[in-house]
Design an enzyme around this catalytic site. Structure first.
Site, mmCIF file in Angstrom:
data_model
loop_
_atom_site.group_PDB
_atom_site.id
_atom_site.type_symbol
_atom_site.label_atom_id
_atom_site.label_comp_id
_atom_site.label_asym_id
_atom_site.label_seq_id
_atom_site.Cartn_x
_atom_site.Cartn_y
_atom_site.Cartn_z
ATOM 1 C CG ASP A 248 1.093 -3.187 -7.675
ATOM 2 O OD1 ASP A 248 0.390 -3.612 -6.375
ATOM 3 O OD2 ASP A 248 2.501 -3.708 -7.903
ATOM 4 C CG ASN A 256 8.092 0.443 1.664
ATOM 5 O OD1 ASN A 256 8.460 1.508 1.787
ATOM 6 N ND2 ASN A 256 7.021 -0.197 1.282
ATOM 7 C CG HIS A 261 7.780 2.037 5.697
ATOM 8 N ND1 HIS A 261 7.349 0.922 5.091
ATOM 9 C CD2 HIS A 261 8.903 1.019 6.493
ATOM 10 C CE1 HIS A 261 7.285 -0.181 5.223
ATOM 11 N NE2 HIS A 261 8.226 -0.133 6.840
ATOM 12 C CG ASP A 265 5.391 7.001 2.725
ATOM 13 O OD1 ASP A 265 5.212 6.279 2.511
ATOM 14 O OD2 ASP A 265 5.869 7.854 4.048
ATOM 15 C CD GLU A 291 2.064 -2.448 -3.159
ATOM 16 O OE1 GLU A 291 2.287 -3.125 -3.171
ATOM 17 O OE2 GLU A 291 1.986 -1.474 -2.487
#
Length: 370
Positions: A248, A256, A261, A265, A291
């Site tokens: 994770d 984010n 976002h 990404d 994630e």
């Protein structure tokens, strides 16, 4: 009807078991069979007394023997590195030369050579380009024209000038027509091949979409589940085991929220790029969702698996990277477990997830093994 075993063995001995090579050899064998039929026809002409015996024997040896040499070269695999392993053009040129020789020997029945010539040209219609067939057709017209001219002077009582002129005009008309037909077939073949290539490319793209995550390029969750099940079954057969790690990216929600976002990404893509340089070729890394990532370490016990996951964690943490105009460090929390013989993949994944949650609860940027 089921073929007898001896017939299959004979076919494999002559044509091999490779499907592509069998097609090449079948074509060469058909050309040889056609030449054998022509040889029988010439022997009949000799029996009628319309062709000389000794020259026909030499013609038979060269004609049939030459095509057998072609067949043997293809069968031995000597032609596999050539642009055209089937030697279609070479066989056609040789067969046309043999047909011209047969025309010179056949005397009163020489007209029977023309259908054979047409069949020879048909061999190239589905293999050669339009340009190559046009060149072969021109070669045939010029060669037969030369033979007709020579025989008109050598045996004018049999090869009369008026008849040979008619024969030549017929060839000069028919062979270009064959070239035009071949050009059309060639264009059809090219369109079919382009369509086939486009379908294959589309299928490959669909397969890629079905198995790969669009953002990171790693394999997706569905495909990873298939690979995990395959590995579980392989371990049942071999007695080996494997490890599972659930990873994770720490504080990903904050990235984010603060940077958008697109920045998130980019973090995912950056992690995937860096991870590929560390993860063993035999291991598999997949994006599980959001994630979270899952790594399968094949043929690996817990101690070695933990060392591999720690190496990945340290590599990711050691290199801050620019994201959204800022240099940003990325860390991982990982849960590692060793698959237990007989348990399901879901059970192992649940254990790895609990270990990952323990790692995050203990302060993140660490590996917990259960």
């Amino acid at each position: 009807m089921i073929q007898a075993p001896w017939f299959r063995r004979l076919g494999d001995a002559l044509l091999t078991t490779d499907p592509v090579q069998r097609v090449r050899l079948a074509q060469a064998g058909l050309a040889t069979a056609l030449m054998f039929a022509s040889v029988l026809g010439m022997q009949y002409v000799v029996w009628l007394g319309d062709a000389p015996t000794v020259p026909v024997r030499w013609w038979t040896l060269l004609s049939l023997g030459g095509l057998l040499v072609f067949f043997g070269a293809i069968r031995a695999g000597w032609t596999l590195e050539l642009p055209d392993p089937s030697l279609t053009l070479h066989q056609m040129v040789y067969a046309i030369a043999c047909a011209a020789g047969g025309y010179a020997l056949a005397g009163p029945v020489r007209g029977a050579v023309f259908p054979v010539l047409m069949v020879i040209l048909m061999f190239g219609m589905f293999q050669l380009s339009a340009r190559a067939v046009a060149q072969v057709s021109l070669y045939a017209v010029l060669l037969f024209g030369l033979v007709m001219l020579v025989m008109t002077y050598w045996q004018p009582q049999v090869y009369t000038a008026s008849v040979e002129a008619g024969h030549f005009l017929m060839l000069a008309t028919m062979l270009p027509a064959v070239s035009l037909l071949t050009a059309r077939l060639s264009r059809i073949r090219e369109r079919l091949q382009r369509g086939k290539n486009e379908i294959q490319a589309a299928m490959a793209h669909i397969q890629e979409l079905a198995t790969r995550d669009e953002i990171t390029g790693l394999i997706n969750r569905r495909h990873m589940l298939e690979l995990l099940e395959q590995e579980r079954q392989r371990c049942v057969r071999s007695g080996h085991t494997f490890c599972l790690a659930m990873l994770d990216i720490d504080n990903f929600k904050r990235i984010n929220d603060q940077h958008g976002h697109d920045a998130g990404d980019e973090v995912l893509r950056s992690f995937a790029r860096e991870a590929r340089t560390v993860v063993r070729i035999s291991d598999t890394l997949a994006r599980w969702g959001g994630e979270v990532f899952v790594m399968m370490l094949t043929n690996t016990r817990a101690a070695l698996g933990r060392a591999g996951v720690e190496r990945l964690r340290e590599h990711i943490a050691a290199y801050p990277r620019p994201v959204a105009g800022q240099v940003m460090g990325i860390t991982l929390s990982a849960g590692l477990t060793e698959h237990i013989a007989g348990e399901s993949i879901d059970a192992a994944l649940e254990r790895a997830e609990r270990a990952m949650q323990d790692a995050k609860a203990a302060g993140s940027n660490r590996v917990v093994f259960v």
